[in-house]
Design a protein around this motif. Sequence first.
Motif, short mmCIF file in Angstrom:
data_model
loop_
_atom_site.label_atom_id
_atom_site.label_comp_id
_atom_site.label_asym_id
_atom_site.label_seq_id
_atom_site.Cartn_x
_atom_site.Cartn_y
_atom_site.Cartn_z
N GLN A 1 -9.84 -5.38 -2.43
CA GLN A 1 -10.92 -4.86 -1.59
C GLN A 1 -10.71 -5.23 -0.12
N PHE B 1 0.84 -1.19 0.00
CA PHE B 1 0.00 0.00 0.00
C PHE B 1 0.87 1.24 0.00
N ASP C 1 -6.74 1.57 -6.10
CA ASP C 1 -7.95 1.77 -5.31
C ASP C 1 -7.57 2.56 -4.07
N ASN D 1 -9.98 0.87 6.00
CA ASN D 1 -11.11 1.72 6.39
C ASN D 1 -11.55 1.43 7.82
N SER E 1 -8.45 4.01 -0.13
CA SER E 1 -9.23 3.88 1.11
C SER E 1 -10.11 5.12 1.23
N VAL F 1 -8.51 -2.70 1.39
CA VAL F 1 -9.24 -1.42 1.51
C VAL F 1 -10.16 -1.48 2.73
N ASP F 2 -10.88 -2.60 2.86
CA ASP F 2 -11.82 -2.74 3.99
C ASP F 2 -11.08 -2.69 5.32
#
Length: 257
Positions: free
Chosen positions: A227, A100, A116, A234, A118, A230-231
């Motif tokens: 994803q 990341f 993608d 978040n 966050s 990302v989840d």
Amino acid sequence: MKKIISIIIAATMLFALAGCGKDAANNSSNNQGAADGKKIIVMGTNAEFPPFEYREGEKVVGFDVEIAKKIAEKLGAELQIEDMTFGGLIPALEAGKIDFIAAGMSITEERKKNVDFSNGYYKASQVIITLKDNTEINGPEDLENKTIGVQLGTTGDEEAQKIQGAEIIQFNAGYAAIMDLQNDKLDAVVLDYEPARNFASQNDKIQILPVELTQEEYAIAVRKGNQELVDAINTVLEEMKESGEYDKLVEEYFSKE
Ligand code: GLN
């Protein structure tokens, strides 16, 4: 009217953030290197962006690093940090060299094609930095045909490219642009507000004009389609806000001289 509002906003920010500086450091460590059997998660950054990421000796520290540590903790992984040029970050992410990007990276439509993001974690803007004795440049309209320093591949770079007749000089580090400004090689520098504020707090020859060129938001970037990460990011951001840890970090990194 718009200008007056901008000035009020900038003045409020200056007041709120008065005194942030390199001493906002802490005793964090980067946990660099492999650990026995533990999963490793790699953060890519460009440690030229205080107080979000900067070097303290050999260590990369800063606001983003603190968030990254929480992400690693959540994943039960050890955090490793790769420091590279800002422009190298997205290619490194795509190539799988890092997991990341935490680098004060602003969400843009262009970047969304390749990564993608966050949820946003910090509101930011581009500002103009000049020498204090410069009375000629008072806003973006005075930058036409001027020589402007920027950090290569940033939103500040993009914004400066739009200015009519301006010569844009791209640097790998904002600090290098500030040095050239101080040595009269540039008329102005366009940079994110927080690092600009940080540099200005340590250099009494430069000033930040009270005008915001953009409204941006920083977020953490992951490889397209990841994803799950990302989840997790978040969730960490939400938890940090709920627990007050986020505010504590803001206090620690943005309000000290
Ligand atoms: N926020 C700016 C961008 O995303 C600059 C980030 C940086 O230089 N680390 O382009």
